[in-house]
Design an enzyme around this catalytic site. Structure first.
Site, PDB file in Angstrom:
ATOM      1  N   ASN A  26     149.863 -66.202 -41.375  1.00 37.15           N
ATOM      2  CA  ASN A  26     150.123 -67.504 -41.996  1.00 37.15           C
ATOM      3  C   ASN A  26     151.474 -67.542 -42.706  1.00 37.15           C
ATOM      4  OD1 ASN A  26     147.735 -68.497 -41.047  1.00 37.15           O
ATOM      5  ND2 ASN A  26     146.624 -68.204 -42.956  1.00 37.15           N
ATOM      6  N   ASP A  94     147.683 -73.139 -38.728  1.00 33.76           N
ATOM      7  CA  ASP A  94     148.725 -73.185 -37.700  1.00 33.76           C
ATOM      8  C   ASP A  94     148.819 -74.575 -37.087  1.00 33.76           C
ATOM      9  OD1 ASP A  94     150.690 -72.116 -35.861  1.00 33.76           O
ATOM     10  OD2 ASP A  94     149.114 -72.133 -34.350  1.00 33.76           O
ATOM     11  N   HIS A  95     147.694 -75.150 -36.718  1.00 32.11           N
ATOM     12  CA  HIS A  95     147.705 -76.476 -36.098  1.00 32.11           C
ATOM     13  C   HIS A  95     148.131 -77.547 -37.102  1.00 32.11           C
ATOM     14  CE1 HIS A  95     146.313 -74.892 -32.413  1.00 32.11           C
ATOM     15  NE2 HIS A  95     145.091 -74.614 -32.830  1.00 32.11           N
TER      16      HIS A  95
END
Length: 116
Positions: A26, A94-95
């Protein structure tokens, strides 16, 4: 073809050679998003009208920031698989960053295209 033979192997090389296993995936995702935010801020400071009079270096800077974003975005999944830390929350983060990036990158691209 470009992804399979150039971009993905480059991202794998960066993960293998330059990314310590202690770095969370992340962090890579967020660093990529910061590259896009930097591109947005510099574009708005240098060419606030997004017109065609922007200096050429701004367009190169935008391209470099997009390349950094996509490379770090590609690296985060490879890092997650490498460290065994892939999970649903990481995929959601992430998305989410991808969605934010898609929105804010439109402004520098409009500047590159002179669509102000």
């Amino acid at each position: 073809l470009m992804y399979k033979y150039a971009l993905s192997p480059f991202a794998q090389f960066c993960v293998d050679q330059y990314t310590p296993q202690s770095i969370a995936p992340n962090v890579l995702t967020f660093a990529g998003l910061l590259a896009s935010v930097l591109s947005l801020v510099v574009t708005l400071l240098v060419n606030p009208s997004l017109g065609s009079g922007a200096p050429r270096w701004l367009h190169v800077f935008t391209a470099v920031c997009i390349f950094v974003y996509q490379t770090l975005d590609n690296m985060d999944g490879k890092q997650a698989r490498r460290t065994g830390s892939s999970n649903a929350l990481g995929m959601l983060f992430d998305h989410g960053c991808d969605a934010i990036n898609s929105s804010i990158t439109m402004i520098p691209i409009c500047s590159v295209l002179g669509m102000g």
